[in-house]
Design an enzyme around this catalytic site. Structure first.
Site, PDB file in Angstrom:
ATOM      1  N   SER A  25      -3.706   3.266   4.889  1.00 41.63           N
ATOM      2  CA  SER A  25      -4.045   2.578   3.653  1.00 41.63           C
ATOM      3  C   SER A  25      -4.044   1.060   3.850  1.00 41.63           C
ATOM      4  CB  SER A  25      -3.040   2.983   2.570  1.00 41.63           C
ATOM      5  OG  SER A  25      -3.390   2.406   1.346  1.00 41.63           O
ATOM      6  N   HIS A  72       6.788  -7.377  -2.357  1.00 42.11           N
ATOM      7  CA  HIS A  72       6.680  -6.630  -1.099  1.00 42.11           C
ATOM      8  C   HIS A  72       7.748  -7.118  -0.116  1.00 42.11           C
ATOM      9  CE1 HIS A  72       3.110  -4.603  -2.283  1.00 42.11           C
ATOM     10  NE2 HIS A  72       2.257  -5.571  -2.070  1.00 42.11           N
ATOM     11  N   LYS A 107       0.795  -1.230   0.000  1.00 42.86           N
ATOM     12  CA  LYS A 107       0.000   0.000   0.000  1.00 42.86           C
ATOM     13  C   LYS A 107       0.830   1.285   0.000  1.00 42.86           C
ATOM     14  CE  LYS A 107      -3.658  -0.624  -0.387  1.00 42.86           C
ATOM     15  NZ  LYS A 107      -4.277  -1.013  -1.699  1.00 42.86           N
TER      16      LYS A 107
HETATM   17  C1  LIG Z   1      -3.830  -9.050  -0.756  1.00 41.39           C
HETATM   18  O1  LIG Z   1      -2.991  -8.571   0.268  1.00 41.39           O
HETATM   19  C2  LIG Z   1      -1.603  -8.442   0.030  1.00 41.39           C
HETATM   20  C3  LIG Z   1      -0.980  -7.759   1.207  1.00 41.39           C
HETATM   21  O2  LIG Z   1      -0.975  -6.403   1.136  1.00 41.39           O
HETATM   22  C4  LIG Z   1      -1.318  -7.676  -1.225  1.00 41.39           C
HETATM   23  O3  LIG Z   1       0.024  -7.451  -1.435  1.00 41.39           O
HETATM   24  C5  LIG Z   1      -1.915  -8.416  -2.335  1.00 41.39           C
HETATM   25  O4  LIG Z   1      -1.593  -7.726  -3.522  1.00 41.39           O
HETATM   26  C6  LIG Z   1      -3.393  -8.503  -2.107  1.00 41.39           C
HETATM   27  N1  LIG Z   1      -3.958  -9.205  -3.194  1.00 41.39           N
HETATM   28  C7  LIG Z   1      -3.984  -8.699  -4.395  1.00 41.39           C
HETATM   29  C8  LIG Z   1      -4.625  -9.515  -5.426  1.00 41.39           C
HETATM   30  O5  LIG Z   1      -3.562  -7.599  -4.652  1.00 41.39           O
END
Ligand SMILES: *[C@@H]1O[C@H](CO)[C@@H](O)[C@H](O)[C@H]1NC(C)=O
Ligand SMILES: *[C@@H]1O[C@H](CO)[C@@H](O)[C@H](O)[C@H]1NC(C)=O
Length: 309
Positions: free
Chosen positions: A152, A122, A61
């Site tokens: 966020s 990430h 985020k």
């Molecule tokens: C669901 O959560 C994670 C943690 O932030 C995120 O990185 C991931 O992108 C999310 N799912 C999608 C499809 O974006």
């Protein structure tokens, strides 16, 4: 991926979404990660990129989708149609994501794509597979000020059913401060990349700079990628990656993910994209407590974060 493949992919997601649940976090080398990531950690760690691959790294985020869209447009000379060939998560594989997850496994997608590829992660710097450094891959890191990043992430955890329950706001602040969230401590994350940015040729960007002067930052990314696009193409990319336009772009706004997983009625994936929204969430006492802890956690480093622009 052509349109037809991305449709059948949507089908696959729909079917898989029955098995999505709020995964507990499991520590990998001290960093809490979603269970499926921890379970398949050895294959993620063993991933070997090509020297031409580009990595976009962020704490969750912090401007990931935004940066992915800018990079994809830069690499395709601002061609909006080409950049709508598939949802973001298909165009730019999410390295460590593992099924069951609302998006396909990054490693599987990467196997089906030829370099040069753009890859999202990430992971904190110490968990980025060594091959990225050995092959001297380009790496773009985006950092967002702690308070807005926290807000966020909080709203995202409310709507993303693959994440642990955020719980009450007050407790969420504590979890953030302790690093008890998916991908661990924000403080360690931003510091880790910051300390290595020169040695490893990482382009370290700030979300707030991108908001303040998107054109300047788009140009900065363009130069880092050794590209040189015409001025009018740059203008077009700035316009196509404005919050308003991206929020309505079905290939960027994550509405392709079934409601059972991403419930946009709880909170939109693209919620506000602003700087300073934290002040609508933190009470003065919470803000003070947070700032005092922040000063301690960030004492050994001077990263020029801004909480307003
Ligand atoms: C669901 O959560 C994670 C943690 O932030 C995120 O990185 C991931 O992108 C999310 N799912 C999608 C499809 O974006
Ligand atoms: C995503 O884009 C579609 C198509 O423009 C739009 O109908 C939808 O409202 C957008 N979703 C969100 C959550 O903004």
């Amino acid at each position: 991926f052509d349109k037809e493949e991305s449709l059948s992919y949507e089908e696959a997601i729909n079917r898989a979404s029955g098995s999505i649940y709020r995964f507990p976090l499991v520590e990998v080398h001290g960093v809490p990660l979603m269970t499926p990531i921890a379970q398949d950690w050895s294959s993620i760690w063993a991933f070997s990129p090509d020297a031409s691959d580009l990595l976009i790294a962020t704490y969750p985020k912090a401007g990931t989708t935004w940066t992915q869209e800018i990079v994809d447009l830069l690499l395709h000379d601002g061609d909006a149609e080409v950049c709508k060939r598939a949802p973001t998560a298909i165009r730019i594989p999410f390295l460590e994501i593992q099924s069951p997850a609302p998006i396909p496994s990054g490693l599987d997608l990467l196997k089906s794509m030829k370099p040069p590829r753009v890859i999202k992660t990430h992971l904190p710097i110490q968990l980025v597979p060594e091959g990225f450094w050995e092959n001297k891959c380009k790496v773009i890191y985006v950092a967002r000020n702690a308070k807005d990043n926290l807000v966020s992430y909080y709203h995202f955890d409310r709507m993303n059913q693959s994440q642990p329950e955020p719980g009450p706001w007050e407790e969420y602040i504590q979890k953030f401060m302790k690093g008890n969230l998916g991908w661990g401590s924000w403080y360690d994350h931003v510091k880790g990349y910051w300390k290595e940015r020169e040695k490893r040729n990482i382009l370290y960007l700030f979300f707030e700079d991108m908001k303040e002067d998107p054109r300047r930052e788009v140009v900065r990314i363009m130069r880092y990628l050794d590209l040189s696009l015409a001025d009018n193409v740059i203008d077009k990319i700035v316009q196509l990656t404005s919050f308003k336009v991206m929020k309505d772009n079905p290939m960027a706004n994550y509405t392709f993910i079934p409601k059972a997983v991403f419930d946009h009625s709880i909170s939109a994936f693209m919620r506000k994209g602003e700087v300073g929204d934290w002040s609508n969430h933190f009470t003065p006492a919470q803000s003070q407590m947070f700032d005092e802890d922040y000063a301690k956690q960030m004492a050994n480093v001077d990263i020029p974060f801004r909480t307003s622009i």
